[in-house]
Design a protein around this motif. Structure first.
Motif, short mmCIF file in Angstrom:
data_model
loop_
_atom_site.label_atom_id
_atom_site.label_comp_id
_atom_site.label_asym_id
_atom_site.label_seq_id
_atom_site.Cartn_x
_atom_site.Cartn_y
_atom_site.Cartn_z
N GLN A 47 0.82 -1.21 0.00
CA GLN A 47 0.00 0.00 0.00
C GLN A 47 0.86 1.27 0.00
O GLN A 47 0.54 2.25 -0.68
CB GLN A 47 -0.92 0.00 1.22
N ARG A 82 2.04 1.89 -3.41
CA ARG A 82 0.99 2.51 -4.24
C ARG A 82 0.96 4.01 -4.02
O ARG A 82 0.77 4.78 -4.97
CB ARG A 82 -0.38 1.90 -3.90
N THR A 109 -10.86 7.30 0.57
CA THR A 109 -9.65 6.60 0.13
C THR A 109 -9.79 5.09 0.32
O THR A 109 -9.38 4.30 -0.54
CB THR A 109 -8.43 7.11 0.91
N GLN A 146 -9.66 2.40 -2.91
CA GLN A 146 -8.63 1.38 -3.01
C GLN A 146 -9.21 -0.02 -3.00
O GLN A 146 -8.78 -0.89 -3.77
CB GLN A 146 -7.63 1.57 -1.87
N GLN A 155 -3.98 -2.23 4.24
CA GLN A 155 -4.51 -1.01 3.64
C GLN A 155 -4.81 0.03 4.70
O GLN A 155 -4.48 1.22 4.56
CB GLN A 155 -5.79 -1.34 2.87
#
Length: 250
Positions: free
Chosen positions: A5, A8, A64, A68, A95
Motif C-alpha cells: 500500500q 501505491r 480513500t 482502493q 490497507q
C-alpha cells in the motif's frame, strides 16, 4: 500488505498531493472569504475552523478506503491474493495501516498552515497528543467503513462518485459553523454526527473552546462520544470488511 500500500502511494504522488492540499485550500478559502461573514464571539473564525477541517480530513478515510478496495476488486487483484497462503485479514489491515501512516504525515502541513493563520494549541502537551491520537483513531475507523463500501460497489468509478457524498457529512456538523444556531431537527442531526463529536473533542483538548453543556450527549461529552463512535464503527465494519475480503468482495 503494508509495504504494498505504501508503494501505491509512492507511485501515485499526484493523488496524495491533491488530498493533502485540499484541506489547506479550504482553510484559506473558508477562513479568509467566509471568515469575515461568520461572527464568532471571542474567537477568530480561522482558529475555530482548523479543528473542524482536521476532523473532515479524518473522515476522508472513507473515500480513500472505498476507492482502493473497489480498485483491487475491479482489477482482479483480490482474486490473486486469495490464491496466496496469507491471512485473509492481511489485505484490509495492511490497507488501513498504510492509510494511517500517510494520514499522520499529511496532518503536518495542515497543522503548520493552521498555526500560520492564527490557530493555536492552548492546552497542554498531553491534551494535544490525546487530540491527535483521537483524530487518527477516527481516521482508522473511517478507512474501515470505506473498505467495506468499496467491496460493495466493486467498481472504482462508482466508488469515486460515491466518495463525493462524504463531503456532505462535515457540512451537517459543527465543523464549519456552530450547531447551536441550527433549527431544531437539523441541530439534532448535526450533534449526533460523529464529525461533530470529534471536532468538539479536538477543540476541547486543544483548549480552543469548551464543550457546550446544552448539546446532545456526543457533543456535550466529546471525548467519550468520539471514542464511542470510533469503537462502534470499528466493531461493525472491521469484521464485515474482513469477511467480504475473504470472499473476494462477494
Amino acid at each position: 500488505m503494508l509495504g504494498r500500500q505504501l508503494q501505491r502511494v509512492r507511485n501515485n504522488p499526484g493523488l496524495q498531493v491533491l488530498t493533502q492540499t485540499m484541506p489547506i485550500t479550504m482553510l484559506l478559502f473558508f477562513g479568509y472569504v467566509f471568515g469575515s461573514a461568520v461572527a464568532m464571539p471571542g474567537q477568530e473564525y480561522r482558529a475555530y475552523l482548523v479543528p473542524g477541517l482536521l476532523s473532515a480530513t479524518a473522515l476522508g478515510g472513507i473515500m480513500t478506503g472505498m476507492f482502493q478496495a473497489a480498485q483491487d476488486t475491479h482489477r482482479g487483484v483480490m482474486d490473486r491474493f486469495r490464491t496466496l497462503p496469507i491471512s485473509r485479514s492481511a489485505v484490509p489491515v495492511g490497507q488501513a495501516a498504510a492509510d494511517l501512516v500517510t494520514s499522520a504525515v499529511g496532518l503536518v502541513p495542515l497543522v503548520l498552515v493552521g498555526l500560520a493563520v492564527g490557530w493555536r494549541i492552548e492546552g497542554g502537551a498531553g491534551e494535544a497528543a490525546a487530540a491527535f491520537a483521537l483524530l487518527l483513531l477516527f481516521r482508522l475507523a473511517s478507512t474501515w467503513v470505506g473498505a467495506y463500501l468499496g467491496l460493495l460497489t466493486r467498481n472504482e468509478e462508482a466508488a469515486g462518485q460515491l466518495g463525493g457524498v462524504t463531503f456532505i457529512l462535515p457540512l451537517l456538523s459543527n465543523a464549519y459553523i456552530p450547531s447551536e444556531g441550527l433549527p431544531g431537527g437539523l441541530r439534532t442531526v448535526a450533534e449526533w454526527n460523529p464529525v461533530s463529536a470529534v471536532t468538539s473533542a479536538l477543540r476541547d483538548l486543544f483548549g480552543n473552546a469548551p464543550a457546550p453543556a446544552d448539546a446532545a450527549w456526543p457533543v456535550a461529552h466529546p471525548v467519550a462520544g468520539s471514542l464511542a463512535w470510533s469503537a462502534l464503527l470499528l466493531a461493525v465494519f472491521v469484521p464485515l470488511a474482513v469477511r467480504r475480503y475473504a470472499r473476494g468482495g462477494r
